[in-house]
Design a protein around this motif. Structure first.
Motif, mmCIF file in Angstrom:
data_model
loop_
_atom_site.group_PDB
_atom_site.id
_atom_site.type_symbol
_atom_site.label_atom_id
_atom_site.label_comp_id
_atom_site.label_asym_id
_atom_site.label_seq_id
_atom_site.Cartn_x
_atom_site.Cartn_y
_atom_site.Cartn_z
ATOM 1 N N UNK A 39 3.044 -1.910 0.980
ATOM 2 C CA UNK A 39 2.562 -2.000 -0.307
ATOM 3 C C UNK A 39 4.245 -2.168 -0.656
ATOM 4 N N UNK A 40 4.258 -2.820 -1.014
ATOM 5 C CA UNK A 40 6.059 -3.502 -1.718
ATOM 6 C C UNK A 40 7.450 -2.669 -0.991
ATOM 7 N N UNK A 41 8.260 -2.462 -0.246
ATOM 8 C CA UNK A 41 8.959 -1.428 -0.171
ATOM 9 C C UNK A 41 9.391 -1.016 0.111
ATOM 10 N N UNK A 42 7.728 -0.819 1.277
ATOM 11 C CA UNK A 42 7.689 0.653 1.817
ATOM 12 C C UNK A 42 6.970 0.747 2.718
ATOM 13 N N UNK A 43 7.978 0.033 3.987
ATOM 14 C CA UNK A 43 8.099 -0.151 6.109
ATOM 15 C C UNK A 43 6.572 0.597 6.451
ATOM 16 N N UNK A 44 5.579 -0.206 6.747
ATOM 17 C CA UNK A 44 5.134 0.863 7.402
ATOM 18 C C UNK A 44 4.829 2.267 8.452
ATOM 19 N N UNK A 45 5.259 1.572 9.759
ATOM 20 C CA UNK A 45 6.044 3.037 10.119
ATOM 21 C C UNK A 45 6.800 2.267 11.446
ATOM 22 N N UNK A 46 7.301 2.859 12.745
ATOM 23 C CA UNK A 46 8.519 1.878 13.460
ATOM 24 C C UNK A 46 7.553 2.054 14.926
#
Length: 335
Positions: A39-46
């Protein structure tokens, strides 16, 4: 114009792999994927996603010592390790400032570490996103352009892994840009495409010579017939085709969305080969497999898959489709 043929093969697809603005490198027969957004501007995870090219299997590995989640980062592989620099860290899209460090993932030990500049008093590149990295295959990592907190950059830096030193080199020809692409082959670095804040760039292949610290430019007609159309968030890769050194550019965004980072613009699905010997472009005549062809996209990730199949291969993962949907597919283009 020389006819270059290739074939697309779909390797796999999954919800886990669905994302854009991620980074990807291939080390031997393993694809390494990190970051990006669903989703825009929401990093998935690391977490790290690893794909085995032989068996098309996907393995997800969490690491407590990994970098913070990020989008619009850049990476390059060198001597069995993957190096990452900066990126954007969240809803406000502020570049992640880390004092010039590079994050390092060792593919042999599956462990994270960082490499810091030897001297804290010497200049280092500012935090940024939608920049690019490449290496000379020996010791030097190159970092170019991208988006700081405001505006866009045209700077070029080199980092010596052995001496842990950043060096600012001659800036690339204007305009400053984000979403540009670089690659290194032979003794030179090549740069093309990108977005200058108003329009996509095209029609010029900029060449940097590290020995003289100078840039030169090869111009071409970016009409989609003689040469590739202007684009950004695409790819530029170097490989040998029929034993000859070549560059490949593919896909990308042709016109920006009126919604900015919240939307998708006009996406491209073409692939072009540039002969370094002849100085000419050829549009690839590609065939598909039972799954057809990959959709047009930008904001994706790609790398050369050395020795996987045929005379040369390029792997493409994910990205943003023209319908503003994040993609989770992986394709292999075999020449």
């Amino acid at each position: 114009m020389e006819v270059v043929t290739a074939k697309w093969t779909k390797l796999t697809s999954s919800e886990r792999l669905r994302r854009s603005s991620q980074v990807l490198s291939i080390v031997e027969e393993t694809v390494w994927i990190f970051g990006g957004e669903l989703f825009p501007r929401q990093p998935v995870d690391n977490q790290i996603d690893l794909i085995n090219l032989k068996h098309s299997t996907v393995e997800t590995k969490p690491h407590t010592s990994a970098p913070s989640p990020r989008v619009g980062s850049a990476c390059t592989a060198l001597n069995g390790k993957v190096y990452i620099f900066s990126g954007r860290g969240g809803i406000d899209m502020t570049p992640i400032e880390e004092g010039g460090i590079l994050w390092v993932f060792d593919t042999l030990t599956s462990s994270w570490s960082t490499i810091s500049p030897m001297s804290t008093s010497q200049p280092y590149p500012a935090a940024r996103s939608y920049h690019c990295l490449t290496s000379d295959g020996a010791d030097i990592i190159y970092l170019h352009a991208g988006c700081p907190a405001n505006g866009r950059l045209s700077d070029l830096w080199s980092f010596s892994v052995s001496s842990r030193e950043w060096t600012e080199l001659a800036s690339a020809p204007d305009p400053p840009r984000g979403g540009t692409s670089i690659t290194f082959t032979g003794t030179k670095l090549y740069r093309m495409n990108g977005f200058d804040g108003t329009k996509e760039q095209g029609g010029s292949l900029d060449i940097f010579d590290p020995l003289s610290n100078t840039w030169s430019t090869q111009n071409y007609l970016p009409d989609g017939i003689s040469g590739p159309e202007p684009r950004s968030v695409s790819a530029l890769l170097s490989l040998k085709l029929r034993g000859k050194p070549s560059l490949v550019t593919m896909f990308g965004e042709r016109d920006p969305s009126s919604l900015g980072h919240q939307g998708a613009g006009k996406m491209l699905a073409d692939v072009w080969v540039y002969s370094l010997e002849a100085g000419t472009w050829s549009k690839i005549n590609a065939s598909g497999d039972a799954d057809g062809f990959p959709d047009a996209r930008g904001w994706f990730a790609a790398d050369v898959a050395t020795g996987v199949a045929g005379m040369g291969s390029i792997l493409v993962h994910g990205g943003l489709g023209e319908s503003n949907e994040r993609l989770g597919d992986i394709w292999l283009l075999n020449f």
